[in-house]
Design a protein around this motif. Structure first.
Motif, PDB file in Angstrom:
ATOM      1  N   ARG A 142      35.800  -6.147 -12.271  1.00 31.79           N
ATOM      2  CA  ARG A 142      35.121  -7.134 -13.115  1.00 31.79           C
ATOM      3  C   ARG A 142      33.928  -6.495 -13.818  1.00 31.79           C
ATOM      4  N   SER A 144      30.627  -7.702 -16.257  1.00 37.56           N
ATOM      5  CA  SER A 144      29.904  -8.914 -16.636  1.00 37.56           C
ATOM      6  C   SER A 144      28.554  -8.573 -17.269  1.00 37.56           C
ATOM      7  N   ASP A 146      25.029 -10.882 -18.453  1.00 42.20           N
ATOM      8  CA  ASP A 146      24.258 -12.121 -18.582  1.00 42.20           C
ATOM      9  C   ASP A 146      22.989 -11.809 -19.374  1.00 42.20           C
ATOM     10  N   ILE A 162      26.633 -16.232 -20.168  1.00 42.85           N
ATOM     11  CA  ILE A 162      27.406 -15.443 -19.213  1.00 42.85           C
ATOM     12  C   ILE A 162      28.687 -14.977 -19.894  1.00 42.85           C
ATOM     13  N   LYS A 164      32.082 -12.459 -19.005  1.00 42.06           N
ATOM     14  CA  LYS A 164      32.758 -11.687 -17.958  1.00 42.06           C
ATOM     15  C   LYS A 164      34.197 -11.408 -18.367  1.00 42.06           C
ATOM     16  N   GLU A 166      37.717  -9.795 -16.074  1.00 42.49           N
ATOM     17  CA  GLU A 166      38.212  -9.198 -14.841  1.00 42.49           C
ATOM     18  C   GLU A 166      39.710  -8.944 -14.964  1.00 42.49           C
ATOM     19  N   ASP A 183      35.869 -14.867 -19.158  1.00 38.62           N
ATOM     20  CA  ASP A 183      34.937 -15.976 -18.931  1.00 38.62           C
ATOM     21  C   ASP A 183      33.850 -16.006 -19.985  1.00 38.62           C
TER      22      ASP A 183
END
Length: 227
Positions: A142, A144, A146, A162, A164, A166, A183
């Motif tokens: 993953r 990510s 933020d 946020i 992301k 994965e 995401d």
């Protein structure tokens, strides 16, 4: 800049939502609550409970796909690296006859890198899934990022975006498959002990399946508490 960040969030969310209905993808709502505490400066623990609810079946008992309590720990080996592990238990279709279970054991490493002053988080995880129907291994990676919607630092009461992605592969001695999860979400940082996140996830599943790729859209609501 603030306008562009909000515009990006609403544009992507609207596109994903329209695509979900257009493709007749599975639509899921996943609420979760998490509590974390530190045993020392390096060692921390987290307990979480999450649910998987079908938005298309809210009027019957099959709406709850599973209930999943989780327990994990992490050890900071350096300021940028964390080692961890944990255990999940999944009770599938708990309100229907013949429900199934899964015991999941995991080992992971998390680390951060920087592009300029931007902090990128990475997580590599291995899982062993002991299910009522079979045994399966899974490897997940993953990425990510933020960032606050106001200024460069996240202060109490501020919102953050946020992002992301994965990728994962699952396999046993008989078969293998792959999945991707993308995401986008919005978080509310109340203080260093409380935060709330609302996110939309798009899953591309069964990538190597003979029956073809399937799609799932998941609405995630998460409340985090720290000691």
């Amino acid at each position: 800049m603030k306008f562009l960040k909000f515009g990006l969030l609403f544009l992507i969310t609207g596109m994903l939502t329209n695509a979900a209905f257009a493709q007749s993808a599975d639509l899921i709502w996943s609420p979760e609550i998490s509590y974390s505490w530190k045993q020392s400066d390096r060692l921390g623990f987290s307990a979480k409970v999450s649910m998987f609810n079908s938005l298309r079946d809210l009027d019957n008992r099959s709406a709850v796909r599973y209930i999943e309590p989780q327990m994990t720990f992490s050890y900071s080996s350096s300021p940028r690296v964390k080692l961890g592990g944990g255990y999940y238990y999944r009770n599938s279709t708990p309100f229907l006859p013949g429900n199934q279970y899964e015991h999941r054991f995991l080992e992971q490493i998390g680390f951060v890198s920087y592009i300029g002053d931007k902090r990128i988080a990475h997580r590599l995880r291995a899982e062993q899934r002991v299910r009522s129907s079979s045994y399966q291994n899974r490897i997940r990676y993953r990425l990510s990022y933020d960032f606050p919607l106001n200024g460069e630092e996240l202060d109490n009461g501020e919102k953050y975006l946020i992002l992301k992605n994965e990728i994962m592969t699952a396999f046993n001695k008989d078969a293998a498959d792959a999945e991707n999860r993308a995401d986008i979400g919005l978080g509310w940082y109340f203080n260093d002990k409380r935060k709330f996140e609302l996110g939309l996830q798009y899953r591309t599943q069964d990538i190597f399946s003979d029956s073809g790729i399937s799609h799932l859209f998941l609405l995630r609501t998460s409340y985090y508490m720290n000691q």
